[in-house]
Write a protein that holds these residues in place. Structure first.
Motif, mmCIF file in Angstrom:
data_model
loop_
_atom_site.group_PDB
_atom_site.id
_atom_site.type_symbol
_atom_site.label_atom_id
_atom_site.label_comp_id
_atom_site.label_asym_id
_atom_site.label_seq_id
_atom_site.Cartn_x
_atom_site.Cartn_y
_atom_site.Cartn_z
ATOM 1 N N LYS A 1 0.832 -1.214 0.000
ATOM 2 C CA LYS A 1 0.000 0.000 0.000
ATOM 3 C C LYS A 1 0.863 1.259 0.000
ATOM 4 O O LYS A 1 0.543 2.239 -0.674
ATOM 5 C CB LYS A 1 -0.944 0.018 1.207
ATOM 6 C CG LYS A 1 -2.004 -1.053 1.177
ATOM 7 C CD LYS A 1 -3.008 -0.786 0.087
ATOM 8 C CE LYS A 1 -4.091 -1.839 0.125
ATOM 9 N NZ LYS A 1 -4.729 -2.057 -1.164
ATOM 10 N N ALA A 2 1.957 1.245 0.761
ATOM 11 C CA ALA A 2 2.851 2.406 0.793
ATOM 12 C C ALA A 2 3.481 2.642 -0.576
ATOM 13 O O ALA A 2 3.561 3.782 -1.048
ATOM 14 C CB ALA A 2 3.935 2.204 1.851
ATOM 15 N N VAL A 3 3.915 1.577 -1.239
ATOM 16 C CA VAL A 3 4.488 1.713 -2.577
ATOM 17 C C VAL A 3 3.418 2.222 -3.544
ATOM 18 O O VAL A 3 3.673 3.129 -4.348
ATOM 19 C CB VAL A 3 5.073 0.370 -3.057
ATOM 20 C CG1 VAL A 3 5.449 0.427 -4.530
ATOM 21 C CG2 VAL A 3 6.281 -0.017 -2.212
ATOM 22 N N HIS A 4 2.216 1.665 -3.442
ATOM 23 C CA HIS A 4 1.116 2.080 -4.325
ATOM 24 C C HIS A 4 0.817 3.574 -4.153
ATOM 25 O O HIS A 4 0.576 4.285 -5.125
ATOM 26 C CB HIS A 4 -0.125 1.243 -4.035
ATOM 27 C CG HIS A 4 -1.255 1.522 -4.951
ATOM 28 N ND1 HIS A 4 -2.392 2.175 -4.521
ATOM 29 C CD2 HIS A 4 -1.429 1.273 -6.269
ATOM 30 C CE1 HIS A 4 -3.220 2.294 -5.545
ATOM 31 N NE2 HIS A 4 -2.657 1.756 -6.617
ATOM 32 N N GLY A 5 0.842 4.045 -2.911
ATOM 33 C CA GLY A 5 0.588 5.459 -2.660
ATOM 34 C C GLY A 5 1.698 6.365 -3.156
ATOM 35 O O GLY A 5 1.453 7.513 -3.543
ATOM 36 N N PRO B 1 2.099 7.467 -7.696
ATOM 37 C CA PRO B 1 1.576 8.680 -8.349
ATOM 38 C C PRO B 1 2.360 9.940 -7.974
ATOM 39 O O PRO B 1 2.564 10.817 -8.814
ATOM 40 C CB PRO B 1 0.137 8.776 -7.856
ATOM 41 C CG PRO B 1 -0.214 7.411 -7.395
ATOM 42 C CD PRO B 1 1.064 6.795 -6.920
ATOM 43 N N ARG B 2 2.822 9.997 -6.737
ATOM 44 C CA ARG B 2 3.608 11.165 -6.316
ATOM 45 C C ARG B 2 4.939 11.242 -7.060
ATOM 46 O O ARG B 2 5.525 12.315 -7.194
ATOM 47 C CB ARG B 2 3.848 11.121 -4.804
ATOM 48 C CG ARG B 2 2.596 11.325 -3.981
ATOM 49 C CD ARG B 2 2.903 11.561 -2.507
ATOM 50 N NE ARG B 2 3.696 10.518 -1.886
ATOM 51 C CZ ARG B 2 3.212 9.425 -1.294
ATOM 52 N NH1 ARG B 2 1.897 9.222 -1.261
ATOM 53 N NH2 ARG B 2 4.007 8.547 -0.733
ATOM 54 N N LEU B 3 5.398 10.108 -7.551
ATOM 55 C CA LEU B 3 6.654 10.058 -8.294
ATOM 56 C C LEU B 3 6.441 10.137 -9.808
ATOM 57 O O LEU B 3 7.377 9.994 -10.578
ATOM 58 C CB LEU B 3 7.423 8.778 -7.942
ATOM 59 C CG LEU B 3 7.866 8.677 -6.483
ATOM 60 C CD1 LEU B 3 8.406 7.288 -6.184
ATOM 61 C CD2 LEU B 3 8.906 9.738 -6.178
ATOM 62 N N GLY B 4 5.184 10.333 -10.200
ATOM 63 C CA GLY B 4 4.887 10.508 -11.610
ATOM 64 C C GLY B 4 4.514 9.245 -12.360
ATOM 65 O O GLY B 4 4.431 9.252 -13.580
ATOM 66 N N PHE B 5 4.271 8.142 -11.651
ATOM 67 C CA PHE B 5 3.883 6.884 -12.293
ATOM 68 C C PHE B 5 2.382 6.691 -12.138
ATOM 69 O O PHE B 5 1.859 6.702 -11.027
ATOM 70 C CB PHE B 5 4.620 5.697 -11.666
ATOM 71 C CG PHE B 5 6.111 5.790 -11.807
ATOM 72 C CD1 PHE B 5 6.730 5.485 -13.010
ATOM 73 C CD2 PHE B 5 6.903 6.184 -10.737
ATOM 74 C CE1 PHE B 5 8.105 5.573 -13.140
ATOM 75 C CE2 PHE B 5 8.275 6.271 -10.857
ATOM 76 C CZ PHE B 5 8.881 5.967 -12.069
ATOM 77 N N ALA B 6 1.692 6.517 -13.260
ATOM 78 C CA ALA B 6 0.233 6.413 -13.233
ATOM 79 C C ALA B 6 -0.206 5.059 -13.767
ATOM 80 O O ALA B 6 0.543 4.357 -14.439
ATOM 81 C CB ALA B 6 -0.376 7.522 -14.080
ATOM 82 N N GLY B 7 -1.456 4.701 -13.456
ATOM 83 C CA GLY B 7 -2.064 3.520 -14.040
ATOM 84 C C GLY B 7 -1.905 2.246 -13.246
ATOM 85 O O GLY B 7 -2.406 1.208 -13.653
#
Length: 83
Positions: free
Chosen positions: A20-24, A27-33
């Motif tokens: 969950k921490a990695v998933h969160g 997006p903050r690092l610019g990876f989407a989808g």
């Protein structure tokens, strides 16, 4: 030389706070989808000689008794060819 790989993952019904921490963070690092992340462990076991059914059975026993906590984790054992 082939090696035996044991992949260990949390069972689907078990919470995975690291995933969950990695998933969160993605997006903050610019990876989407990415819709979900589960984090596990990978063990690479190198044996002398050829990988036989007996060696695979021994690796399965290692995984079940030591490498995975079978109450909360599932595991797979497979042979992987190396370069």
């Amino acid at each position: 030389m082939p090696r035996v790989v044991v992949d260990v993952m949390p069972k689907p019904e078990i919470l995975d706070p690291q995933g969950k921490a990695v998933h969160g963070a993605l997006p903050r690092l610019g990876f989407a989808g990415v819709s979900d992340v589960r984090q596990g462990k990978r063990f690479e076991l190198t044996f002398e000689g050829e990988i036989t059914a007996e060696i695979l059975a021994e690796a399965e026993k290692m995984a079940e008794t030591f490498l995975a906590n079978t109450v909360i984790e599932n595991f797979t054992v497979r042979v992987e060819e190396t370069d």
